[in-house]
Design a protein around this motif. Structure first.
Motif: not given
Ligand code: HEM
Ligand code: HEM
Lengths: 208, 208
Positions: A205-208, B195-198
């Motif tokens: 879940i990457n809601e960028w 992206d880094a956090a994910q």
């Protein structure tokens, strides 16, 4: 308290339903320093609250029906996955959006405000979107579109700030305070998005 | 090409050293729509580039030596972990910061620009900070401070835009285009942070 309507569905500011923000008051103070936000901005925001109080309906109509509705990539977030309008969803969240204008201007930026910042952000993510109004719509509003749309909000708020005969200096002061507050709010909103991205590396879940 | 100095250490715009952005040109077009960014803004940014070209040193000095240096929570990012100044780090990254002003105004927002947006963002995260200049400093600049500081940059750029005798309308047009661009850039920068956090849910790199 200044409210845009007697009943605002799912407006739960300051209630026990609202979780505590992951951002502390101390972090908020540091954020204010980074944005250059001072007591003078609080003064001008208060002035803005008085100026905007009877214009919140028009402002939100311009943003949501006037602008967002005409950008398909943004409009879809208030519609069903099939693209049908959901009038009660728009109506109820518009009211909360109107109230947010007043809260931005008139509420003290304290623990309750921080907590509600987090709640509003979550209501744009897949963790909470659609739930307040019990609707079927897109799963989330991508963070990058929110950041970009702030440029539109900052620009279009100007004539409303200038419409009540304040001096040029007052209008400039109100606008600066508004922009600083919105930038801080976007910074605060990014926190739940980051946390969601971090927690969910597996199901992406990457809601960028 | 318009450059602020003949040699700008570690300025690698458009070179093969720069990775391809995770954001596509198509996504950039949608982002422009969300920010209300149009061809007219390109026109005004070009005008701004001419107005700002001989002022980039002063502007960056005001931001970094004038403002950031006096906010301890921000100043630390250009210092050693022990708090010592690192003049070459500041000097070199100041030059790149100056060049960024010109690039914001004068470069086409194409694939190279997108790629370098990602590179600049990465150079504020633990994935790349300190490497370009080979220094020992904080591991990253928190994303929320970057977002907040944009309010300061948007405000303080005004007198520089107005300093060359352009009409009020031109100054307003340049400023609006600048604000829209910065909001888009912050949106783009958030991507590498997300992206880094994910990617790092396990060792908890959340550089919010
Ligand atoms: C691309 C831009 C945006 C879109 C498409 C969008 C869309 C939405 C949607 C669909 C809701 C209902 C959320 C729910 O299901 O509970 C909502 C609520 C809201 N939005 Fe946004 N939003 C955008 C940006 C913003 C921005 C920039 C702000 C203010 C800084 C904002 C403030 C609010 C507020 C205050 C609410 C009511 C919160 C609540 O649901 O209780 N939105 N927005
Ligand atoms: C809290 C605010 C900020 C701080 C403390 C900060 C700090 C820094 C630092 C330490 C570097 C050197 C990076 C490296 O080690 O490679 C840097 C580079 C840079 N910063 Fe920031 N920054 C901030 C916000 C911004 C913002 C808002 C922008 C523009 C929107 C910006 C634009 C740049 C540019 C263009 C560079 C040169 C990129 C490079 O290193 O090649 N910064 N900044």
């Amino acid at each position: 308290m200044n409210k845009v309507a007697e009943v605002i569905p799912a407006y739960t500011y300051g209630t026990t339903e609202i979780a505590k923000s992951s951002v502390s008051l101390d972090e908020l103070e540091k954020l204010k320093a980074s944005a250059g936000f001072t007591a003078q901005d609080e003064h001008f925001l208060h002035m803005a609250g008085e100026v905007l109080a009877d214009q919140t309906q028009q402002i939100v109509a311009q943003w949501r029906s006037g602008i967002i509705a005409s950008i398909p990539n943004l409009a879809r977030h208030s519609r069903t996955p099939e693209g049908e309008p959901i009038p009660e969803y728009l109506g109820q969240s518009n009211l909360r959006f109107q109230q947010w204008i007043l809260d931005t201007c008139l509420r003290p930026y304290d623990q309750d405000w921080l907590n509600y910042q987090q709640e509003i952000a979550l209501r744009h993510t897949s963790l909470k979107k659609n739930q307040a109004d019990g609707v079927r719509s897109t799963a989330f509003v991508p963070f990058h579109d929110i950041v970009a749309f702030v440029a539109v909000m900052n620009e279009t708020i100007k004539p409303y700030l200038a419409s009540k005969g304040n001096t040029e200096e007052e209008v400039a002061g109100m606008h600066l305070a508004w922009c600083r507050s919105l930038q801080m709010q976007i910074a605060l909103w990014s926190r739940p998005y980051f946390d969601a991205a971090q927690k969910s590396s597996d199901h992406s879940i990457n809601e960028w």
